[in-house]
Scaffold this motif. Sequence first.
Motif, PDB file in Angstrom:
ATOM      1  N   HIS A 138      11.574  39.863 -26.473  1.00 27.63           N
ATOM      2  CA  HIS A 138      11.037  40.216 -27.781  1.00 27.63           C
ATOM      3  C   HIS A 138       9.527  40.393 -27.775  1.00 27.63           C
ATOM      4  O   HIS A 138       8.815  39.569 -27.205  1.00 27.63           O
ATOM      5  CB  HIS A 138      11.303  39.116 -28.816  1.00 27.63           C
ATOM      6  CG  HIS A 138      12.684  38.564 -28.783  1.00 27.63           C
ATOM      7  ND1 HIS A 138      13.784  39.287 -29.182  1.00 27.63           N
ATOM      8  CD2 HIS A 138      13.158  37.347 -28.411  1.00 27.63           C
ATOM      9  CE1 HIS A 138      14.866  38.537 -29.057  1.00 27.63           C
ATOM     10  NE2 HIS A 138      14.523  37.359 -28.585  1.00 27.63           N
TER      11      HIS A 138
ATOM     12  N   LYS B 225      17.338  42.798 -34.605  1.00 28.99           N
ATOM     13  CA  LYS B 225      16.206  42.238 -33.856  1.00 28.99           C
ATOM     14  C   LYS B 225      16.041  40.739 -34.125  1.00 28.99           C
ATOM     15  O   LYS B 225      16.660  40.180 -35.023  1.00 28.99           O
ATOM     16  CB  LYS B 225      14.922  43.005 -34.195  1.00 28.99           C
ATOM     17  CG  LYS B 225      14.335  42.666 -35.558  1.00 28.99           C
ATOM     18  CD  LYS B 225      12.989  43.354 -35.787  1.00 28.99           C
ATOM     19  CE  LYS B 225      12.378  42.822 -37.066  1.00 28.99           C
ATOM     20  NZ  LYS B 225      11.135  43.533 -37.428  1.00 28.99           N
ATOM     21  N   PHE B 226      15.202  40.113 -33.332  1.00 28.52           N
ATOM     22  CA  PHE B 226      14.939  38.679 -33.416  1.00 28.52           C
ATOM     23  C   PHE B 226      14.299  38.313 -34.755  1.00 28.52           C
ATOM     24  O   PHE B 226      13.381  39.004 -35.212  1.00 28.52           O
ATOM     25  CB  PHE B 226      14.006  38.291 -32.270  1.00 28.52           C
ATOM     26  CG  PHE B 226      13.677  36.827 -32.195  1.00 28.52           C
ATOM     27  CD1 PHE B 226      14.645  35.897 -31.846  1.00 28.52           C
ATOM     28  CD2 PHE B 226      12.390  36.375 -32.444  1.00 28.52           C
ATOM     29  CE1 PHE B 226      14.334  34.548 -31.745  1.00 28.52           C
ATOM     30  CE2 PHE B 226      12.070  35.022 -32.349  1.00 28.52           C
ATOM     31  CZ  PHE B 226      13.044  34.112 -32.001  1.00 28.52           C
TER      32      PHE B 226
ATOM     33  N   THR C  90      17.523  39.111 -24.025  1.00 28.97           N
ATOM     34  CA  THR C  90      16.583  39.828 -24.880  1.00 28.97           C
ATOM     35  C   THR C  90      15.142  39.441 -24.577  1.00 28.97           C
ATOM     36  O   THR C  90      14.836  38.292 -24.276  1.00 28.97           O
ATOM     37  CB  THR C  90      16.876  39.554 -26.368  1.00 28.97           C
ATOM     38  OG1 THR C  90      17.088  38.150 -26.548  1.00 28.97           O
ATOM     39  CG2 THR C  90      18.106  40.302 -26.829  1.00 28.97           C
TER      40      THR C  90
ATOM     41  N   THR D  33      12.689  43.990 -30.559  1.00 27.45           N
ATOM     42  CA  THR D  33      13.455  43.288 -29.536  1.00 27.45           C
ATOM     43  C   THR D  33      14.006  44.297 -28.542  1.00 27.45           C
ATOM     44  O   THR D  33      14.619  45.288 -28.946  1.00 27.45           O
ATOM     45  CB  THR D  33      14.629  42.516 -30.188  1.00 27.45           C
ATOM     46  OG1 THR D  33      14.103  41.414 -30.914  1.00 27.45           O
ATOM     47  CG2 THR D  33      15.620  41.998 -29.144  1.00 27.45           C
TER      48      THR D  33
END
Lengths: 560, 560
Positions: free
Chosen positions: B281, B254-255, B279, B261
């Motif tokens: 988020h 994930k971010f 993506t 995300t």
Amino acid sequence: MEDVKEPSKSALKKAEKQAKFDKAKLEKKAKQLPIVGAASKGAASSKTSDIIGITASKEHDFPQWYQEVVLKSELIEYYTEISGFFILRPASMYIWNVIRKWFQAKIEELGVEEASFPMFLSAKSLEKEKDHVEGFAPELAWVTKAGDKDLEVPVAVRPTSEAVMYPYYSKWIRSHRDLPLRLNQWNSVVRWEAKQTTPFLRAREFLWQEGHTAHLTEELAGEEVLQILEFYAGVYEELLAVPVVRGKKTEAEKFAGGYYTTTVEGYIPSNGRGIQGATSHCLGQNFSKMFDITVEDPAEKGKHINVWQNSWGLSTRVIGVMVMIHGDDKGLVLPPRISKIQAIFIPVGLTAKMTAEEKAAHLKRVDELYETLKKAGVRSDIDTREGYTPAWKFNDWELKGVPLRIEFGPKDASNEVISYARRDTGEKGTIPISQMTTEVPALLEKIQADMYNKAEAAFRAHRIKITQWEDVTPALDAKNVVIIPSCLQIACEDKIKELTTGRADESTDTPEAAKAPSMGMKSLCIPFEQPEGLVKGETKCLNPECQNLAESWCMYGRSY
Amino acid sequence: MEDVKEPSKSALKKAEKQAKFDKAKLEKKAKQLPIVGAASKGAASSKTSDIIGITASKEHDFPQWYQEVVLKSELIEYYTEISGFFILRPASMYIWNVIRKWFQAKIEELGVEEASFPMFLSAKSLEKEKDHVEGFAPELAWVTKAGDKDLEVPVAVRPTSEAVMYPYYSKWIRSHRDLPLRLNQWNSVVRWEAKQTTPFLRAREFLWQEGHTAHLTEELAGEEVLQILEFYAGVYEELLAVPVVRGKKTEAEKFAGGYYTTTVEGYIPSNGRGIQGATSHCLGQNFSKMFDITVEDPAEKGKHINVWQNSWGLSTRVIGVMVMIHGDDKGLVLPPRISKIQAIFIPVGLTAKMTAEEKAAHLKRVDELYETLKKAGVRSDIDTREGYTPAWKFNDWELKGVPLRIEFGPKDASNEVISYARRDTGEKGTIPISQMTTEVPALLEKIQADMYNKAEAAFRAHRIKITQWEDVTPALDAKNVVIIPSCLQIACEDKIKELTTGRADESTDTPEAAKAPSMGMKSLCIPFEQPEGLVKGETKCLNPECQNLAESWCMYGRSY
């Protein structure tokens, strides 16, 4: 770099303090208030500080006024993290996008294509054209590290992209059949100015478009230079309702490394300063020689010729010029063509005596009117925010510059009219509802034209032809730009600047005020439309310390 | 930073040498040729080298093939001045602008407004969110000097703008009435990658849009995250004819600094690799806590809540994915919806026996057809370049990916038809001229649909549900991505990567080929559409060294 004067600093601090104070006060107040509905309380708490409006007078404290307008109308936010940078808020980006679409359509018609080149520049490329690198070197931002490692060779952020692009023009242009090559990019560039920065007018990073083209002949290049200049004039005149003078820059003021520069020049009535609007350069063959951009002459086998190049750019500066010219003590005044909201509907006359049903019915009616106008192509909105008086709303939309306010109360309803107020003149009137969808667009076009004509008259009245040196300074002091006979020589121009630079007036307490009266004048352009009365070979250059004959009339002024 | 592997270096050198060689050869040749008309000679000299076309096979040397396609179809130019940067030529920018307009309309409808924040970031802001700074620090480009002076405080070029924007969100958001705040900007960001760069897919600077929004509740934020993700899927599926799988990233992927995300994941059949598409988020309240972005809870007086934030971005990477999926050994294959030229007219059958009048009449007829189609809304062009055979022109337009070639010869004229060839399938046919303005648009839509369906079938066939660990590597080697039961834990994911990483095969001589077979797999996403067969509390995580139970099916693969 930390010697930069930020004239806005103290004002900004004050504004920020005020905002914090308001926030604290409002939060405190909110807690004391009886709960009259969470929604309206929240709204009041978020908005009350805006009521303050513009506190500075455009006439008496123009720099302060300008800063307040761009900030409070939400065009700009100061990027306090790094000095000299600004945030363009949606209100600005809307205007920029209108301009972008308009200009993009024009250049597409010419056959200009869009490209995107890297933002970094190697020192090697930059140094190819001597005057060019000298012109930009002091303002270059250098990247020397990536992560925690030093770069072997530092790279600069582009201040403009001639040196980024032209190595590839050399590669791509292999025959006269590849000409003209016309590329444009919309991006931002960085010029780490040591001078004081001003929102829109001078920032260390700004949005612009930069067109870079290559042609077979000087004539073809020259033709395009003027086509583009006319588009730039169109952005000012047709979209922003700002008059400009078209002309050529003197040698002293032309683009670093170029052949000649054409320009549209604007004028700020409030302080009598000239301001460069946008420039379209013929680069000649200077860059094509340095970057080896050649083709075989189609007319003479085996003979290689260097291409003729142009570059041209228009930046977000245009927005600042527009604000300075049209704004007033109530805030921004937007020309209808670039205003996101052209007409704002505000329901009025909802009295305490009315029943809930009556109110709802009236609001429904306003909503229908607004929808009708929207469908007719007028960019409209309706302000139904609760917890605000109509007067507060009037102020708010005036601050934001919306060209037309449409009020609608029960009285209007019974008369089958809408009541309007023009933002530019304050003029009020009514329009029958039955004619709304034709009358409102016509009125918006009238506002657009009136704004242009007013500004045009002001510029014309303050562009003064002068033939006696002793008249120059009084003319400048009376907020004029001057048109004088000039030899156009660099040394002469330097001298004129020196001669017209007064002593700094130390009695005022802001740097801006102290500086303005003492500023020397510089050449703005050699107008294409030359006045009568200059006899070549006879008329002398106006500079009393210059012995040359005049080449042409040249527009001079104190300037941004 | 100079340890960066540029896989393209040798290929690039070769291509450049070839170009120089061609230029020199052609110039020499031009001098020897009898003068047959300056125009056609010039044309030949500028274009002959393009005939070479794509030399690498997509199947056998995919990386080399890709580099040749993006270069020779004139999507990209390598910015040889600074490694890891690319020039987007007009062919790329056209595609990007189609995407931009489409996406911009979608987000405007949601109420997202455009803004423009500075490109520089202060270390102070960046450091506010610990995970975020750690995620980006190794790739930051630092400006340490302006002109010849050192900056007192270095500034970084934005790798993404959370830390640039959120101090202002804190300032602007003062009540829940200011929510949602939704801003988007179109710009470029810099991530000074140490990994090898690839045109479009991984560059040290790339164009993208970044949206940053703030909401009152997790639910409202979450709703937008998915709306945007669906737009991203739309860019791929509706415009680029590229199928994607929608899902959520694992904790490991994930971010940096975010809450969760979501992603659209693509698949490259040629090497079986997954590729992150775009993506969206949800940042949760992590940033709003660090940047102090709060409002008073409208439901509870005096209680302050941190806003819920999202950020979402789509970059020019999309173009690279499209090229990789649709291209073939003749070059680029463009889906009609994003192709600047959808139909290219090429006059054929002009024999030596025809008189000049006959030829002129035929050319006039083709021109009329082209104009007719253009007026019907098909983006058409006509290739009347002299000095080239039709076969050469066919190759040239195939290389550039134009979806439909329309040939028109005297025989077609007498049959009252146009002959066409589809770029995607090579299929040929005729269309009666009388039906051209309806049949051609329909054919273009069919091409668009067929291209999508073909790619979708390939992705579906290579997305394999696996429940035995020993099946994983063979599946990867057969160019599949796999869907496996997973506990979704970071440590488990690290282990899976390790377990699937093979020994480097030293027998091949290009770094790319040596690396690919040995690459471990990583998680691509947890697909929203979960296959059947996973029993919570029963099914084990597939990783043989993991003792956890599976949380859900997770898509893994070798990946970009």
